[in-house]
Scaffold this active site. Structure first.
Site, PDB file in Angstrom:
ATOM      1  N   ASN A 157       8.864 -14.729  14.347  1.00 21.33           N
ATOM      2  CA  ASN A 157       8.451 -16.135  14.182  1.00 21.33           C
ATOM      3  C   ASN A 157       9.177 -16.784  12.994  1.00 21.33           C
ATOM      4  OD1 ASN A 157       7.260 -14.970  12.000  1.00 21.33           O
ATOM      5  ND2 ASN A 157       5.156 -15.530  12.511  1.00 21.33           N
ATOM      6  N   SER A 183      -2.950  -3.981  -3.753  1.00 20.22           N
ATOM      7  CA  SER A 183      -2.816  -5.440  -3.579  1.00 20.22           C
ATOM      8  C   SER A 183      -3.507  -5.786  -2.271  1.00 20.22           C
ATOM      9  CB  SER A 183      -1.338  -5.857  -3.505  1.00 20.22           C
ATOM     10  OG  SER A 183      -0.785  -5.449  -2.264  1.00 20.22           O
ATOM     11  N   THR A 225       2.648   1.850   4.576  1.00 18.64           N
ATOM     12  CA  THR A 225       3.219   1.884   3.238  1.00 18.64           C
ATOM     13  C   THR A 225       2.630   3.026   2.420  1.00 18.64           C
ATOM     14  OG1 THR A 225       3.370   0.682   1.151  1.00 18.64           O
ATOM     15  CG2 THR A 225       1.572   0.060   2.581  1.00 18.64           C
ATOM     16  N   HIS A 246      -1.338  -4.470   0.425  1.00 19.90           N
ATOM     17  CA  HIS A 246      -1.446  -3.034   0.693  1.00 19.90           C
ATOM     18  C   HIS A 246      -2.764  -2.697   1.406  1.00 19.90           C
ATOM     19  CE1 HIS A 246       1.837  -2.762  -2.396  1.00 19.90           C
ATOM     20  NE2 HIS A 246       2.221  -1.755  -1.646  1.00 19.90           N
ATOM     21  N   LYS A 305      -2.593  -3.038   5.108  1.00 21.71           N
ATOM     22  CA  LYS A 305      -1.980  -1.882   5.779  1.00 21.71           C
ATOM     23  C   LYS A 305      -3.000  -0.766   5.973  1.00 21.71           C
ATOM     24  CE  LYS A 305       2.359  -3.300   5.989  1.00 21.71           C
ATOM     25  NZ  LYS A 305       3.177  -3.309   7.195  1.00 21.71           N
TER      26      LYS A 305
HETATM   27  N1  USQ Z   1       8.067  -3.656 -10.780  1.00 26.38           N
HETATM   28  C1  USQ Z   1       8.574  -3.839 -12.043  1.00 26.38           C
HETATM   29  N2  USQ Z   1       9.383  -4.929 -12.240  1.00 26.38           N
HETATM   30  C2  USQ Z   1       9.690  -5.813 -11.258  1.00 26.38           C
HETATM   31  C3  USQ Z   1       9.175  -5.618  -9.970  1.00 26.38           C
HETATM   32  C4  USQ Z   1       8.347  -4.530  -9.749  1.00 26.38           C
HETATM   33  O1  USQ Z   1       8.324  -3.060 -12.957  1.00 26.38           O
HETATM   34  O2  USQ Z   1      10.427  -6.766 -11.522  1.00 26.38           O
HETATM   35  C5  USQ Z   1       7.220  -2.477 -10.496  1.00 26.38           C
HETATM   36  C6  USQ Z   1       5.852  -2.831  -9.929  1.00 26.38           C
HETATM   37  O3  USQ Z   1       4.930  -3.073 -10.949  1.00 26.38           O
HETATM   38  C7  USQ Z   1       5.530  -1.605  -9.089  1.00 26.38           C
HETATM   39  C8  USQ Z   1       6.895  -1.088  -8.639  1.00 26.38           C
HETATM   40  O4  USQ Z   1       7.855  -1.720  -9.489  1.00 26.38           O
HETATM   41  O5  USQ Z   1       4.928  -0.626  -9.884  1.00 26.38           O
HETATM   42  C9  USQ Z   1       7.242  -1.397  -7.200  1.00 26.38           C
HETATM   43  O6  USQ Z   1       7.156  -2.791  -6.990  1.00 26.38           O
HETATM   44  P1  USQ Z   1       7.961  -3.508  -5.798  1.00 26.38           P
HETATM   45  O7  USQ Z   1       7.754  -4.968  -5.938  1.00 26.38           O
HETATM   46  O8  USQ Z   1       9.343  -3.008  -5.708  1.00 26.38           O
HETATM   47  O9  USQ Z   1       7.232  -2.907  -4.495  1.00 26.38           O
HETATM   48  P2  USQ Z   1       5.771  -3.104  -3.916  1.00 26.38           P
HETATM   49  O10 USQ Z   1       5.107  -4.334  -4.407  1.00 26.38           O
HETATM   50  O11 USQ Z   1       5.055  -1.824  -4.125  1.00 26.38           O
HETATM   51  O12 USQ Z   1       6.060  -3.337  -2.381  1.00 26.38           O
HETATM   52  C10 USQ Z   1       7.281  -2.903  -1.745  1.00 26.38           C
HETATM   53  C11 USQ Z   1       7.474  -3.699  -0.477  1.00 26.38           C
HETATM   54  C12 USQ Z   1       6.331  -3.406   0.482  1.00 26.38           C
HETATM   55  C13 USQ Z   1       6.230  -1.909   0.713  1.00 26.38           C
HETATM   56  C14 USQ Z   1       6.081  -1.180  -0.610  1.00 26.38           C
HETATM   57  C15 USQ Z   1       6.145   0.324  -0.472  1.00 26.38           C
HETATM   58  O13 USQ Z   1       7.556  -5.085  -0.767  1.00 26.38           O
HETATM   59  O14 USQ Z   1       6.550  -4.096   1.709  1.00 26.38           O
HETATM   60  O15 USQ Z   1       5.097  -1.638   1.514  1.00 26.38           O
HETATM   61  O16 USQ Z   1       7.189  -1.531  -1.464  1.00 26.38           O
HETATM   62  S1  USQ Z   1       5.121   1.127  -1.649  1.00 26.38           S
HETATM   63  O17 USQ Z   1       5.422   0.611  -2.978  1.00 26.38           O
HETATM   64  O18 USQ Z   1       5.361   2.534  -1.557  1.00 26.38           O
HETATM   65  O19 USQ Z   1       3.756   0.774  -1.330  1.00 26.38           O
END
Ligand code: USQ
Length: 407
Positions: free
Chosen positions: A32, A179, A144, A182, A185
């Site tokens: 979409n 979040s 995830t 999350h 999911k």
């Molecule tokens: N983080 C930083 N600085 C930043 C951005 C993020 O320190 O500028 C940290 C966050 O606090 C977090 C980690 O990096 O601890 C990961 O953050 P992220 O934004 O890279 O990823 P996340 O929000 O967890 O979500 C991403 C995808 C999502 C997927 C997930 C997999 O956007 O679609 O489901 O990764 S997981 O993290 O394993 O849940």
């Protein structure tokens, strides 16, 4: 096989489609274009210019000599979902058509509700339509690793043996998502598990870690590139760090930076989705794959990026910013990931190699990065009930329902 890819226009959906075509599968897509609109809503765009879907289809025809059938529409429209499954009768459905950003879901109540309603609805619609129109299809559902949170015990692939007060059982591992996104999911996982039990459906829940990367081998022409997001809402951490290094912005490590997650390169993420498709679950089976290559702390990724940036002539700095999220900043992390390896998955890309490739590819798009430098640093705070004001000039407007209908 005939594979329906929902969310085919997205960061993972597009390279998955190219890879499946290259492997000789037939691909049908639905989208979409919500990600295109929502990235614009927060004032950003993809670093790599993304052609319209019609142009993408043309490029696939010219470069690869293949066709992609496409439905423009929303998975919230049940009649459309049922029609697509009845018409196409896919062997597999890879469901990537969900709102994928944790920060976007934390902007305010509207974005939280929209994320959860959209994600849970799309999955339920697919499950019902599978039951009625494609009961033998295999659902590969993008979940995830973030569903599990960061517990102090090893994280199994979905289920674990429990002994409690004299009884034993194999139970779903507890979820502690971080979040509203999350949590959506988590709800999906419960629904897929239940549907496969009551309707004998085949399902694989892919608990994917954080993806990084910009290219896959099938992107032999710029028109075949996938999107690459780098703003605070849509970019994932490593991709963002590289852009920050290029723009001379401090690498935004949140808090202490000991947060550790499972990571994998885009190309290997696509490989593992393809392996799941080519090895379907049995009828009535709900299986869970933890999908990542290695666990890294945010500090490690910042150091790795800064090291390579220096070699390339940049002058990166690393800033420990107040953490806008509510998460542990120092913790153990021991997820298990074996199922995909038993099916033949092998890591093909190293972290350093992909970081270099991203730097090199983005060189060409520096002006597009510069134009959006004001949307890179973090503003969305998990603790604040309404973050729209904090987005300043890029204050998002409420999400609008997309048009639907097959084309
Ligand atoms: N983080 C930083 N600085 C930043 C951005 C993020 O320190 O500028 C940290 C966050 O606090 C977090 C980690 O990096 O601890 C990961 O953050 P992220 O934004 O890279 O990823 P996340 O929000 O967890 O979500 C991403 C995808 C999502 C997927 C997930 C997999 O956007 O679609 O489901 O990764 S997981 O993290 O394993 O849940």
């Amino acid at each position: 096989m005939k594979v329906l890819v929902t969310g085919i226009d997205g960061y993972s959906g597009w390279p998955l489609a190219l890879h499946l075509l290259a492997r000789g599968h037939e691909v049908v897509g639905i989208d979409n274009f919500a990600t295109r609109r929502r990235v614009a809503e927060v004032g950003s765009w993809s670093a790599t210019p993304i052609p319209s879907f019609a142009r993408r289809q043309l490029a696939v025809k010219e470069v690869l000599g293949k066709e992609i059938a496409f439905y423009r529409g929303d998975l919230a429209d049940y009649d459309l979902v049922e029609k697509v499954l009845a018409t196409e009768r896919p062997d597999a459905i890879v469901h990537l058509g969900e709102q994928r950003s944790a920060p976007y879901s934390m902007i305010d109540v509207r974005h939280a509700v929209m994320t959860q309603v959209q994600n849970v609805t799309s999955t339920l619609h697919l499950l019902y339509a599978m039951r009625d129109k494609a009961p033998d299809a295999h659902l590969v559902k993008m979940g995830t690793m973030g569903e599990y949170g960061t517990p102090r015990v090893p994280i199994p692939e979905g289920f674990f043996e429990v002994e409690y007060r004299g009884g034993t059982d194999t139970l779903p591992f507890p979820r502690q998502a971080g979040s509203w996104y999350h949590w959506s999911k988590v709800f999906d996982s419960g629904d897929v598990m239940f549907a496969s039990k009551i309707w004998n459906l085949r399902a694989t829940d892919v608990m994917q870690g954080v993806i990084y990367g910009i290219r896959t081998p099938e992107m032999t022409d710029r028109r075949l590139f996938t999107r690459f997001d780098f703003d605070e809402t849509w970019g994932t951490v490593l991709n963002r760090f590289i852009v920050q290094a290029i723009l001379g912005l401090p690498l935004s490590v949140y808090g202490q930076g000991g947060q550790t997650r499972g990571f994998l390169a885009l190309e290997d993420s696509i490989q593992s989705l393809r392996i799941a498709v080519e090895h379907p679950a049995s009828a009535g089976e709900y299986r869970v794959f933890n999908q990542f290559d290695a666990a890294y702390s945010v500090n490690h990724l910042a150091e790795a990026t800064a090291g390579i940036a220096r070699e390339l002539g940049y002058s990166p700095t690393i800033a420990h910013m107040p953490n806008p999220r509510v998460e542990q900043e120092r913790h153990g992390y021991e997820p298990i990931h074996e199922h995909l390896y038993t099916l033949g998955y092998r890591r093909t890309r190293t972290l350093d190699e992909v970081i270099r490739e991203i730097f090199q590819t983005l060189r060409r798009y520096r002006r597009r990065l510069e134009a959006k430098r004001h949307v890179v640093q973090p503003t969305v705070d998990w603790r604040r009930p309404d973050n729209r004001g904090s987005l300043g000039a890029r204050a998002p407007t409420p999400p609008t329902p997309p048009p639907s209908g097959a084309t």
